[in-house]
Design a protein around this motif. Sequence first.
Motif, PDB file in Angstrom:
ATOM      1  N   ALA A   4       0.841  -1.184   0.000  1.00  0.00           N
ATOM      2  CA  ALA A   4       0.000   0.000   0.000  1.00  0.00           C
ATOM      3  C   ALA A   4       0.877   1.234   0.000  1.00  0.00           C
ATOM      4  N   ARG A   5       0.527   2.212  -0.822  1.00  0.00           N
ATOM      5  CA  ARG A   5       1.364   3.395  -0.927  1.00  0.00           C
ATOM      6  C   ARG A   5       1.214   4.264   0.308  1.00  0.00           C
ATOM      7  N   ILE A   6       2.333   4.836   0.751  1.00  0.00           N
ATOM      8  CA  ILE A   6       2.339   5.707   1.909  1.00  0.00           C
ATOM      9  C   ILE A   6       1.926   7.101   1.485  1.00  0.00           C
ATOM     10  N   GLY A   7       1.274   7.812   2.378  1.00  0.00           N
ATOM     11  CA  GLY A   7       0.794   9.151   2.066  1.00  0.00           C
ATOM     12  C   GLY A   7       1.902  10.153   1.909  1.00  0.00           C
ATOM     13  N   GLY A   8       1.554  11.382   1.536  1.00  0.00           N
ATOM     14  CA  GLY A   8       2.547  12.389   1.213  1.00  0.00           C
ATOM     15  C   GLY A   8       3.128  13.114   2.406  1.00  0.00           C
ATOM     16  N   GLY A   9       2.567  12.955   3.598  1.00  0.00           N
ATOM     17  CA  GLY A   9       3.108  13.627   4.768  1.00  0.00           C
ATOM     18  C   GLY A   9       3.628  12.626   5.767  1.00  0.00           C
ATOM     19  N   ASP A  10       3.488  12.948   7.051  1.00  0.00           N
ATOM     20  CA  ASP A  10       3.944  12.044   8.096  1.00  0.00           C
ATOM     21  C   ASP A  10       2.832  11.089   8.535  1.00  0.00           C
ATOM     22  N   ARG A  94       5.876  18.038   0.199  1.00  0.00           N
ATOM     23  CA  ARG A  94       5.474  19.418   0.442  1.00  0.00           C
ATOM     24  C   ARG A  94       6.677  20.232   0.925  1.00  0.00           C
ATOM     25  N   THR A  95       6.836  21.429   0.401  1.00  0.00           N
ATOM     26  CA  THR A  95       7.898  22.335   0.827  1.00  0.00           C
ATOM     27  C   THR A  95       7.281  23.670   1.203  1.00  0.00           C
ATOM     28  N   ALA A  96       8.136  24.567   1.695  1.00  0.00           N
ATOM     29  CA  ALA A  96       7.645  25.887   2.107  1.00  0.00           C
ATOM     30  C   ALA A  96       7.112  26.687   0.931  1.00  0.00           C
ATOM     31  N   ILE A  97       7.545  26.339  -0.291  1.00  0.00           N
ATOM     32  CA  ILE A  97       7.108  27.121  -1.455  1.00  0.00           C
ATOM     33  C   ILE A  97       6.212  26.313  -2.399  1.00  0.00           C
ATOM     34  N   GLY A  98       5.741  25.155  -1.925  1.00  0.00           N
ATOM     35  CA  GLY A  98       4.844  24.354  -2.753  1.00  0.00           C
ATOM     36  C   GLY A  98       5.245  22.890  -2.781  1.00  0.00           C
ATOM     37  N   THR A  99       4.792  22.210  -3.814  1.00  0.00           N
ATOM     38  CA  THR A  99       5.066  20.774  -3.950  1.00  0.00           C
ATOM     39  C   THR A  99       6.256  20.562  -4.886  1.00  0.00           C
ATOM     40  N   ALA A 100       7.154  19.689  -4.460  1.00  0.00           N
ATOM     41  CA  ALA A 100       8.337  19.394  -5.271  1.00  0.00           C
ATOM     42  C   ALA A 100       8.372  17.908  -5.601  1.00  0.00           C
ATOM     43  N   LYS A 101       8.893  17.580  -6.787  1.00  0.00           N
ATOM     44  CA  LYS A 101       9.027  16.188  -7.219  1.00  0.00           C
ATOM     45  C   LYS A 101      10.480  15.748  -7.122  1.00  0.00           C
ATOM     46  N   LEU A 102      10.664  14.452  -6.954  1.00  0.00           N
ATOM     47  CA  LEU A 102      12.018  13.909  -6.947  1.00  0.00           C
ATOM     48  C   LEU A 102      12.742  14.312  -8.226  1.00  0.00           C
ATOM     49  N   ALA A 103      13.981  14.768  -8.058  1.00  0.00           N
ATOM     50  CA  ALA A 103      14.762  15.203  -9.219  1.00  0.00           C
ATOM     51  C   ALA A 103      15.669  14.099  -9.741  1.00  0.00           C
ATOM     52  N   CYS A 104      15.662  12.943  -9.092  1.00  0.00           N
ATOM     53  CA  CYS A 104      16.568  11.847  -9.462  1.00  0.00           C
ATOM     54  C   CYS A 104      16.051  11.105 -10.694  1.00  0.00           C
ATOM     55  N   GLY A 105      16.986  10.587 -11.486  1.00  0.00           N
ATOM     56  CA  GLY A 105      16.591   9.821 -12.657  1.00  0.00           C
ATOM     57  C   GLY A 105      17.807   9.257 -13.358  1.00  0.00           C
ATOM     58  N   PRO A 106      17.596   8.401 -14.361  1.00  0.00           N
ATOM     59  CA  PRO A 106      18.722   7.818 -15.109  1.00  0.00           C
ATOM     60  C   PRO A 106      19.632   8.896 -15.676  1.00  0.00           C
ATOM     61  N   GLY A 107      20.940   8.702 -15.502  1.00  0.00           N
ATOM     62  CA  GLY A 107      21.897   9.660 -16.021  1.00  0.00           C
ATOM     63  C   GLY A 107      22.238  10.782 -15.061  1.00  0.00           C
ATOM     64  N   CYS A 187      20.112   7.805  -1.374  1.00  0.00           N
ATOM     65  CA  CYS A 187      20.371   9.163  -1.859  1.00  0.00           C
ATOM     66  C   CYS A 187      19.178   9.672  -2.674  1.00  0.00           C
ATOM     67  N   HIS A 188      18.778  10.899  -2.406  1.00  0.00           N
ATOM     68  CA  HIS A 188      17.674  11.483  -3.184  1.00  0.00           C
ATOM     69  C   HIS A 188      17.706  12.996  -3.027  1.00  0.00           C
ATOM     70  N   SER A 189      17.023  13.671  -3.924  1.00  0.00           N
ATOM     71  CA  SER A 189      16.971  15.131  -3.893  1.00  0.00           C
ATOM     72  C   SER A 189      15.724  15.600  -4.630  1.00  0.00           C
ATOM     73  N   TYR A 190      15.255  16.764  -4.220  1.00  0.00           N
ATOM     74  CA  TYR A 190      14.122  17.381  -4.910  1.00  0.00           C
ATOM     75  C   TYR A 190      14.557  18.601  -5.724  1.00  0.00           C
ATOM     76  N   ASP A 191      15.883  18.786  -5.869  1.00  0.00           N
ATOM     77  CA  ASP A 191      16.366  19.921  -6.654  1.00  0.00           C
ATOM     78  C   ASP A 191      17.777  19.601  -7.165  1.00  0.00           C
ATOM     79  N   ALA A 192      17.895  19.214  -8.416  1.00  0.00           N
ATOM     80  CA  ALA A 192      19.193  18.851  -8.993  1.00  0.00           C
ATOM     81  C   ALA A 192      20.147  20.038  -9.038  1.00  0.00           C
ATOM     82  N   ARG A 193      19.611  21.250  -9.040  1.00  0.00           N
ATOM     83  CA  ARG A 193      20.493  22.419  -9.062  1.00  0.00           C
ATOM     84  C   ARG A 193      21.314  22.494  -7.781  1.00  0.00           C
ATOM     85  N   ARG A 205      15.574  17.238   0.955  1.00  0.00           N
ATOM     86  CA  ARG A 205      15.310  15.812   1.106  1.00  0.00           C
ATOM     87  C   ARG A 205      14.013  15.597   1.873  1.00  0.00           C
ATOM     88  N   SER A 206      13.512  14.383   1.810  1.00  0.00           N
ATOM     89  CA  SER A 206      12.266  14.017   2.483  1.00  0.00           C
ATOM     90  C   SER A 206      12.575  13.350   3.822  1.00  0.00           C
TER      91      SER A 206
END
Length: 257
Positions: A4-10, A94-107, A187-193, A205-206
């Motif tokens: 079962a998928r876990i929710g978006g918060g705690d 959820r972040t202070a400025i809105g919703t962010a998606k995982l920035a990780c991916g192949p390459g 390892c994960h990030s929501y902002d590759a920059r 990070r989450s």
Amino acid sequence: MDNARIGGGDEAPLGNRDARCWQTTCESAGLARSRMPFPETATGELGWRVYCEVAGSTLASLENERSAATVLDSVRAAAAANDRYLDLLPSETRTAIGTAKLACGPGCAFCCCIRITTVAPYVLLMEQAVRSDPPSIPAVLESIRAYRSATDVLPPRERVARLQPCPLLRGSRCAYYAARPASCRGCHSYDARECAKDDGSRIPRSVLRQMVQFAVTAGYDDALGAVGLDVRELEFVPALEIALTGSDVAERWAGGE
């Protein structure tokens, strides 16, 4: 755990049909929740359940036999559980400025330039993966030695801080991704920059992902320790070189050497 998928918060920890069984197994081995940094929150409860399942199943797999085969089976199971639990988490946070998606991916290989430590079974898992392709071994060893020639000469603090591409990268992809250590899996990030910056101090990070990753890693490591195996953290690249140039390393380690 139930799929079962876990929710978006705690909120919304996963259900677990075997939670009590694994918890009993852990407590019998002296792995009580009172020793663990899991807060009395939904996220903490999730962490404790993940910890119990990983630790309990590892204890069950190693309690009767500690051989190279059972150790490798245990680390494969832990790695699979690691991926499964993280895959159940939402890709957005959820972040202070809105919703962010995982920035990780192949390459994307920013995190493949940091120094990694891990316990011996993950080194042995990678050793087996490399040895499964014998023609690749000389090239891997050459890459490892080039990596070490650039890092071993540095003072300890500089070596830790040095961003040096992993010798297992081919281009910007891991050549043995399925056998990567737990440190890499988390390892994960929501902002590759932010990842592209040298210090990486502001990588978003989450908390939920970090809790699940800690629970898997701690559960596996604590179970190894509970059955008398060495759980010292090893610097991954030098340890892999030792494994690839030694003989019967997995059997010797499982036997207590």
